[in-house]
Design a protein around this motif. Sequence first.
Motif, PDB file in Angstrom:
ATOM      1  N   VAL A   1      -4.708  -6.658 -10.058  1.00  0.00           N
ATOM      2  CA  VAL A   1      -3.597  -7.219  -9.282  1.00  0.00           C
ATOM      3  C   VAL A   1      -3.956  -7.084  -7.807  1.00  0.00           C
ATOM      4  O   VAL A   1      -4.201  -5.974  -7.323  1.00  0.00           O
ATOM      5  CB  VAL A   1      -2.269  -6.505  -9.567  1.00  0.00           C
ATOM      6  N   ILE A   2      -3.980  -8.211  -7.102  1.00  0.00           N
ATOM      7  CA  ILE A   2      -4.237  -8.220  -5.657  1.00  0.00           C
ATOM      8  C   ILE A   2      -2.934  -8.585  -4.966  1.00  0.00           C
ATOM      9  O   ILE A   2      -2.348  -9.641  -5.242  1.00  0.00           O
ATOM     10  CB  ILE A   2      -5.333  -9.233  -5.284  1.00  0.00           C
ATOM     11  N   PHE A   3      -2.493  -7.717  -4.059  1.00  0.00           N
ATOM     12  CA  PHE A   3      -1.216  -7.920  -3.361  1.00  0.00           C
ATOM     13  C   PHE A   3      -1.451  -8.375  -1.925  1.00  0.00           C
ATOM     14  O   PHE A   3      -2.186  -7.725  -1.173  1.00  0.00           O
ATOM     15  CB  PHE A   3      -0.399  -6.629  -3.359  1.00  0.00           C
ATOM     16  N   CYS A   4      -0.802  -9.486  -1.552  1.00  0.00           N
ATOM     17  CA  CYS A   4      -0.906 -10.057  -0.202  1.00  0.00           C
ATOM     18  C   CYS A   4       0.403  -9.822   0.555  1.00  0.00           C
ATOM     19  O   CYS A   4       1.460 -10.324   0.145  1.00  0.00           O
ATOM     20  CB  CYS A   4      -1.164 -11.561  -0.270  1.00  0.00           C
ATOM     21  N   HIS A   5       0.333  -9.070   1.642  1.00  0.00           N
ATOM     22  CA  HIS A   5       1.531  -8.802   2.445  1.00  0.00           C
ATOM     23  C   HIS A   5       1.943 -10.044   3.232  1.00  0.00           C
ATOM     24  O   HIS A   5       1.198 -11.020   3.347  1.00  0.00           O
ATOM     25  CB  HIS A   5       1.300  -7.617   3.382  1.00  0.00           C
ATOM     26  N   GLY A   6       3.123  -9.991   3.813  1.00  0.00           N
ATOM     27  CA  GLY A   6       3.663 -11.129   4.540  1.00  0.00           C
ATOM     28  C   GLY A   6       3.492 -11.026   6.051  1.00  0.00           C
ATOM     29  O   GLY A   6       2.772 -10.164   6.574  1.00  0.00           O
ATOM     30  N   TYR A   7       4.172 -11.912   6.750  1.00  0.00           N
ATOM     31  CA  TYR A   7       4.115 -12.012   8.204  1.00  0.00           C
ATOM     32  C   TYR A   7       4.667 -10.745   8.842  1.00  0.00           C
ATOM     33  O   TYR A   7       5.728 -10.243   8.447  1.00  0.00           O
ATOM     34  CB  TYR A   7       4.938 -13.230   8.633  1.00  0.00           C
ATOM     35  N   LYS A   8       3.942 -10.216   9.823  1.00  0.00           N
ATOM     36  CA  LYS A   8       4.272  -8.960  10.482  1.00  0.00           C
ATOM     37  C   LYS A   8       4.311  -7.803   9.474  1.00  0.00           C
ATOM     38  O   LYS A   8       4.996  -6.798   9.694  1.00  0.00           O
ATOM     39  CB  LYS A   8       5.596  -9.066  11.254  1.00  0.00           C
ATOM     40  N   GLY A   9       3.574  -7.980   8.374  1.00  0.00           N
ATOM     41  CA  GLY A   9       3.505  -6.944   7.353  1.00  0.00           C
ATOM     42  C   GLY A   9       2.151  -6.265   7.341  1.00  0.00           C
ATOM     43  O   GLY A   9       1.252  -6.601   8.111  1.00  0.00           O
ATOM     44  N   PHE A  10       2.019  -5.279   6.447  1.00  0.00           N
ATOM     45  CA  PHE A  10       0.761  -4.571   6.270  1.00  0.00           C
ATOM     46  C   PHE A  10       0.807  -3.872   4.916  1.00  0.00           C
ATOM     47  O   PHE A  10       1.876  -3.718   4.305  1.00  0.00           O
ATOM     48  CB  PHE A  10       0.507  -3.575   7.408  1.00  0.00           C
ATOM     49  N   LYS A  11      -0.347  -3.467   4.428  1.00  0.00           N
ATOM     50  CA  LYS A  11      -0.478  -2.983   3.061  1.00  0.00           C
ATOM     51  C   LYS A  11       0.306  -1.709   2.786  1.00  0.00           C
ATOM     52  O   LYS A  11       0.659  -1.434   1.631  1.00  0.00           O
ATOM     53  CB  LYS A  11      -1.955  -2.772   2.708  1.00  0.00           C
ATOM     54  N   ASP A  12       0.578  -0.914   3.822  1.00  0.00           N
ATOM     55  CA  ASP A  12       1.282   0.355   3.651  1.00  0.00           C
ATOM     56  C   ASP A  12       2.735   0.284   4.109  1.00  0.00           C
ATOM     57  O   ASP A  12       3.376   1.312   4.325  1.00  0.00           O
ATOM     58  CB  ASP A  12       0.548   1.460   4.416  1.00  0.00           C
ATOM     59  N   TRP A  13       3.254  -0.941   4.235  1.00  0.00           N
ATOM     60  CA  TRP A  13       4.654  -1.082   4.625  1.00  0.00           C
ATOM     61  C   TRP A  13       5.565  -0.533   3.523  1.00  0.00           C
ATOM     62  O   TRP A  13       5.327  -0.722   2.327  1.00  0.00           O
ATOM     63  CB  TRP A  13       4.985  -2.562   4.863  1.00  0.00           C
ATOM     64  N   GLY A  14       6.609   0.146   3.945  1.00  0.00           N
ATOM     65  CA  GLY A  14       7.702   0.505   3.044  1.00  0.00           C
ATOM     66  C   GLY A  14       7.281   1.075   1.705  1.00  0.00           C
ATOM     67  O   GLY A  14       6.581   2.085   1.624  1.00  0.00           O
ATOM     68  N   ALA A  15       7.713   0.401   0.629  1.00  0.00           N
ATOM     69  CA  ALA A  15       7.505   0.891  -0.737  1.00  0.00           C
ATOM     70  C   ALA A  15       6.291   0.279  -1.412  1.00  0.00           C
ATOM     71  O   ALA A  15       6.121   0.414  -2.621  1.00  0.00           O
ATOM     72  CB  ALA A  15       8.758   0.617  -1.574  1.00  0.00           C
TER      73      ALA A  15
END
Length: 296
Positions: free
Chosen positions: A35-49
């Motif tokens: 599973v490859i997860f792509c974050h969103g705009y103004k996001g990053f891989k360690d955001w939130g949960a």
Amino acid sequence: MEIFKDKNIEVKGKHGKPVLTDVIFRENGNQKPVVIFCHGYKGFKDWGAWEKMAEQFAMEDFFFVKFNFSHNGTTPQDPTNFMDIMAFGENNYSKELDDLQHLIDWLLHPDFEYGQHLDPSNINLIGHSRGGGIAAIKASEELRISKLVTFSSVSDFGTRFPGEEEIDKWKEKGVSYITNARTGQQLPHHFQFYTNFKENEERLTISRAVKNLKIPHLIVHGSNDTSVPISDSGELFEWSPFPDLLLVESADHVYGTSHPWEEDKLPIEFQYVLDHTIKFLKEDKEALLKNSTPKA
């Protein structure tokens, strides 16, 4: 069995900056779906949960990968803050597609360090918000993708741009700014962001990409999303040949999560999303295609 994590791997990118990547899985000898997860705009891989999400997928015996797009504004030294403002201004959709492609190729390279732990025939994409649009386009291009999941995804990059008058001002100044609500920073968008879109508009048209999908597609959206209207996922559902729709009652754009997320337990809405996503990704691909009625 404990989860193994290798965090902040600097995968060499195509555009001069690394694609900072985490891999999270259980070392139990099984070849696991990726599973490859792509974050969103103004996001990053360690955001939130997102880290808690990764751990849940790993416990369900997935090989989970999350990453920072190379020009999202973070740095390897500070992967959760937008310290590289110049990189943020030079980002565009084409670079994000290149980053994702580069990551897929890296994972499937014969010399990949953890290659014995993953199933190369079962590669899945999850994208949140803008990352959903990126994941959808890549899933339509990359034949090695098995399934697609979009969380709160946009359905049209073109409509996210301002009107003609504002674009003329943007062109004249060469840069426009947007406030990051979380930090108060003024983040730049250089005009190349718009020109890159126009030069690659056919490729970057999400409707075209989604209509060409030949794989199962789970579409997730919260009914109280004020960042991306629920109608965007309605459009994705209409376009996708093999769609499955999950509407989450009373959920916002991030399903009740926030940054930072320091609790062990996830919000009910997000847990509901993860439970359904894991179930979808564990189902047999051919069975999903067979049980879904393709659209003309």
